[in-house]
Design a protein around this motif. Structure first.
Motif, mmCIF file in Angstrom:
data_model
loop_
_atom_site.group_PDB
_atom_site.id
_atom_site.type_symbol
_atom_site.label_atom_id
_atom_site.label_comp_id
_atom_site.label_asym_id
_atom_site.label_seq_id
_atom_site.Cartn_x
_atom_site.Cartn_y
_atom_site.Cartn_z
ATOM 1 N N PHE A 201 0.725 -1.343 -0.036
ATOM 2 C CA PHE A 201 0.046 0.034 0.052
ATOM 3 C C PHE A 201 0.935 1.243 -0.058
ATOM 4 O O PHE A 201 2.173 1.300 0.188
ATOM 5 C CB PHE A 201 -0.842 -0.035 1.003
ATOM 6 N N ILE A 202 0.225 2.345 -0.381
ATOM 7 C CA ILE A 202 0.964 3.657 -0.229
ATOM 8 C C ILE A 202 -0.260 4.539 0.437
ATOM 9 O O ILE A 202 -1.371 4.443 0.470
ATOM 10 C CB ILE A 202 1.144 4.133 -1.747
ATOM 11 N N GLU A 203 0.212 5.655 1.159
ATOM 12 C CA GLU A 203 -0.516 6.434 1.790
ATOM 13 C C GLU A 203 -0.330 7.980 1.323
ATOM 14 O O GLU A 203 0.848 8.240 1.143
ATOM 15 C CB GLU A 203 -0.334 6.373 3.221
ATOM 16 N N GLY A 204 -1.288 8.644 1.629
ATOM 17 C CA GLY A 204 -1.195 10.275 1.495
ATOM 18 C C GLY A 204 -0.694 10.642 -0.024
ATOM 19 O O GLY A 204 0.250 11.337 -0.355
ATOM 20 N N PHE A 205 -1.336 10.076 -1.164
ATOM 21 C CA PHE A 205 -0.843 10.039 -2.585
ATOM 22 C C PHE A 205 -1.859 10.947 -3.403
ATOM 23 O O PHE A 205 -2.885 11.425 -2.726
ATOM 24 C CB PHE A 205 -0.816 8.867 -3.067
ATOM 25 N N LYS A 206 -1.139 11.381 -4.434
ATOM 26 C CA LYS A 206 -2.115 12.211 -5.351
ATOM 27 C C LYS A 206 -3.000 11.583 -6.494
ATOM 28 O O LYS A 206 -2.658 10.450 -6.648
ATOM 29 C CB LYS A 206 -1.108 13.344 -6.069
ATOM 30 N N GLU A 207 -3.974 12.014 -6.868
ATOM 31 C CA GLU A 207 -4.683 11.490 -7.829
ATOM 32 C C GLU A 207 -4.156 11.227 -9.096
ATOM 33 O O GLU A 207 -4.675 10.456 -9.839
ATOM 34 C CB GLU A 207 -6.014 12.401 -7.915
ATOM 35 N N ASP A 208 -3.163 11.983 -9.562
ATOM 36 C CA ASP A 208 -2.574 12.197 -10.821
ATOM 37 C C ASP A 208 -2.373 10.746 -11.547
ATOM 38 O O ASP A 208 -2.698 10.603 -12.779
ATOM 39 C CB ASP A 208 -1.227 12.650 -10.924
ATOM 40 N N ASP A 209 -2.000 9.645 -10.987
ATOM 41 C CA ASP A 209 -1.712 8.517 -11.627
ATOM 42 C C ASP A 209 -2.112 7.306 -10.645
ATOM 43 O O ASP A 209 -1.152 6.377 -10.336
ATOM 44 C CB ASP A 209 -0.414 8.253 -11.785
ATOM 45 N N LEU A 210 -3.209 7.251 -10.490
ATOM 46 C CA LEU A 210 -4.066 5.908 -9.723
ATOM 47 C C LEU A 210 -3.714 4.801 -10.081
ATOM 48 O O LEU A 210 -3.178 3.919 -9.334
ATOM 49 C CB LEU A 210 -5.385 6.306 -9.418
ATOM 50 N N LEU A 211 -3.842 4.604 -11.469
ATOM 51 C CA LEU A 211 -3.630 3.005 -12.092
ATOM 52 C C LEU A 211 -2.289 2.770 -11.959
ATOM 53 O O LEU A 211 -1.803 1.621 -11.860
ATOM 54 C CB LEU A 211 -4.224 3.124 -13.546
ATOM 55 N N GLY A 212 -1.247 4.022 -12.023
ATOM 56 C CA GLY A 212 0.206 3.389 -11.995
ATOM 57 C C GLY A 212 0.523 3.176 -10.599
ATOM 58 O O GLY A 212 1.295 2.189 -10.513
ATOM 59 N N LEU A 213 -0.224 3.609 -9.741
ATOM 60 C CA LEU A 213 0.374 3.386 -8.343
ATOM 61 C C LEU A 213 -0.407 1.884 -7.870
ATOM 62 O O LEU A 213 0.268 1.141 -7.204
ATOM 63 C CB LEU A 213 -0.354 4.466 -7.340
ATOM 64 N N VAL A 214 -1.591 1.584 -8.549
ATOM 65 C CA VAL A 214 -2.170 0.376 -8.486
ATOM 66 C C VAL A 214 -1.154 -0.747 -8.898
ATOM 67 O O VAL A 214 -0.650 -1.636 -8.564
ATOM 68 C CB VAL A 214 -3.563 0.046 -8.977
ATOM 69 N N ASP A 215 -0.485 -0.402 -10.170
ATOM 70 C CA ASP A 215 0.325 -1.480 -10.891
ATOM 71 C C ASP A 215 1.639 -1.652 -10.033
ATOM 72 O O ASP A 215 2.008 -2.650 -9.846
ATOM 73 C CB ASP A 215 0.881 -0.627 -12.203
ATOM 74 N N GLY A 216 2.083 -0.539 -9.666
ATOM 75 C CA GLY A 216 3.450 -0.612 -8.622
ATOM 76 C C GLY A 216 3.110 -1.376 -7.414
ATOM 77 O O GLY A 216 3.922 -2.153 -7.289
ATOM 78 N N ALA A 217 1.922 -1.146 -6.751
ATOM 79 C CA ALA A 217 1.429 -2.024 -5.622
ATOM 80 C C ALA A 217 1.442 -3.420 -6.045
ATOM 81 O O ALA A 217 1.718 -4.078 -5.201
ATOM 82 C CB ALA A 217 0.375 -1.297 -4.829
ATOM 83 N N HIS A 218 0.905 -3.505 -7.089
ATOM 84 C CA HIS A 218 0.593 -5.276 -7.549
ATOM 85 C C HIS A 218 2.138 -5.871 -7.782
ATOM 86 O O HIS A 218 2.202 -6.757 -7.417
ATOM 87 C CB HIS A 218 -0.311 -5.157 -8.608
ATOM 88 N N THR A 219 2.939 -4.958 -8.501
ATOM 89 C CA THR A 219 4.144 -5.695 -8.638
ATOM 90 C C THR A 219 5.070 -5.811 -7.406
ATOM 91 O O THR A 219 5.604 -6.903 -7.466
ATOM 92 C CB THR A 219 5.097 -4.382 -9.704
ATOM 93 N N LEU A 220 4.754 -4.974 -6.627
ATOM 94 C CA LEU A 220 5.551 -5.384 -5.199
ATOM 95 C C LEU A 220 4.843 -6.659 -4.568
ATOM 96 O O LEU A 220 5.852 -7.367 -4.009
ATOM 97 C CB LEU A 220 5.481 -4.110 -4.440
ATOM 98 N N GLU A 221 3.774 -6.677 -4.560
ATOM 99 C CA GLU A 221 2.915 -7.711 -4.065
ATOM 100 C C GLU A 221 3.610 -9.198 -4.873
ATOM 101 O O GLU A 221 3.943 -10.066 -4.154
ATOM 102 C CB GLU A 221 1.571 -7.748 -4.286
ATOM 103 N N LYS A 222 3.700 -9.075 -6.049
ATOM 104 C CA LYS A 222 4.150 -10.246 -6.566
ATOM 105 C C LYS A 222 5.731 -10.537 -6.478
ATOM 106 O O LYS A 222 6.030 -11.766 -6.280
ATOM 107 C CB LYS A 222 4.003 -9.920 -8.421
#
Length: 243
Positions: A201-222
C-alpha cells in the motif's frame, strides 16, 4: 530489506493459482456526509449491479462518520457477473473472491472503479491505496520459503507459526502474514495448509496516476510472493509460466 526484490524472477501465471482473494482498495476523505458519498457512487455504477447491504449499515451514520474504526469500511456490496465492488462513505474496493480472474481482467475492473470514483467527485483527499492478495498453499510451507525461522537450538518447521512482517520499499509499504495453522476441507478431505497474506500500500498520494500506483503496488506484491516462496516448490506445484 528482507529480500533483494529487484532480482526476483516473476511468473505471468501459476496453474493452479493459489490466490483465494484479491482486493484493490482506495480510502479517501470527503467533504460530504458518508450517506451522500454512497448515494453518488451508487448512481455512477447504475442499475446493472445487484446491491446488497452490509452489516455496518445498521450502525447510525453519525457514529460511522466519527469513529475511526468504521470510517473506511464498506456499507454496500455491488455484484455483477460474480465480481464484487464494495463502497462506503470513505472507501471503495474491487474484490475478486474464488477463482482468480488474472491481473489484466482485475486491472480493467479497477480502471472502471477509478473512473466512477473520479466521475462521482466525492474524494477531497486520498488517504490509502492498497493491493492485497491472500494465497493458500495446501501444505506446511515453512520448509519451502526463503526465510529461516529458528531458535538458538533448531530450525522451526513443524510447529504452528503465525508470523507478521512489515517493511518499506520505495514509496510503498508492505505487510505480510504467514500462518501454517490453516485448516480447511477440500473435496471432502481435511487439509492442513498455509496462508500467505500480502498487503502492499501507499498512503497520502495524489490522484494524478492512480492506476500507475495500483500497478506498482501489484508488482511489489508479486515480487514479495516470488521472493518468499522457493522457486523449486513453485516449479513442482504450480506449473508456472515464467516471464
Amino acid at each position: 530489506m528482507i529480500f533483494d526484490l529487484d532480482k526476483v524472477r516473476l511468473a505471468r501465471k501459476l496453474n493452479p493459482a493459489p490466490i483465494i482473494e484479491a482486493v484493490v482498495e482506495i480510502r479517501f476523505d470527503s467533504t460530504l456526509l458518508s450517506g451522500n458519498v454512497v448515494n453518488k457512487l451508487l448512481l455512477e455504477f447504475g442499475k446493472e449491479y445487484s446491491v446488497k447491504d452490509l452489516p455496518l449499515l445498521q450502525i447510525p451514520e453519525s457514529i460511522r462518520d466519527n469513529d475511526p474504526q468504521f470510517q473506511h469500511l464498506p456499507v454496500k456490496q455491488l455484484i455483477k457477473d460474480g465480481l464484487i465492488l464494495q463502497i462506503g462513505g470513505r472507501v471503495i474496493s474491487f474484490v475478486n473472491k474464488g477463482d482468480y480472474i488474472g491481473w489484466p481482467s482485475l486491472k480493467a475492473n479497477v480502471r472502471l472503479m477509478v473512473e466512477k470514483l473520479r466521475s462521482a467527485d466525492v474524494a477531497s483527499q486520498y488517504k490509502r491505496l492498497g493491493v492485497r492478495y491472500l494465497n493458500v498453499i495446501n501444505s506446511n510451507i515453512l520448509d519451502h520459503i526463503n526465510l529461516v525461522l529458528a531458535t538458538s537450538e533448531k530450525q522451526i518447521i513443524e510447529e504452528g507459526v503465525d508470523l507478521r512482517l512489515g517493511f518499506a520499499h520505495n514509496q510503498y509499504r508492505a505487510k505480510i502474514r504467514l500462518s501454517n495453522n490453516l485448516r480447511k476441507i477440500d473435496k471432502g478431505e481435511k487439509i492442513t495448509g498455509t496462508l500467505i497474506d500480502i498487503d502492499t500500500f501507499i498512503e497520502g498520494f495524489k490522484e494524478d496516476d492512480l492506476l500507475g500506483l495500483v500497478d506498482g503496488a501489484h508488482t511489489l506484491e508479486k515480487q514479495i510472493f516470488f521472493a518468499l516462496v522457493k522457486k523449486d516448490y513453485i516449479d513442482k506445484n504450480f506449473k508456472p509460466e515464467w516471464a
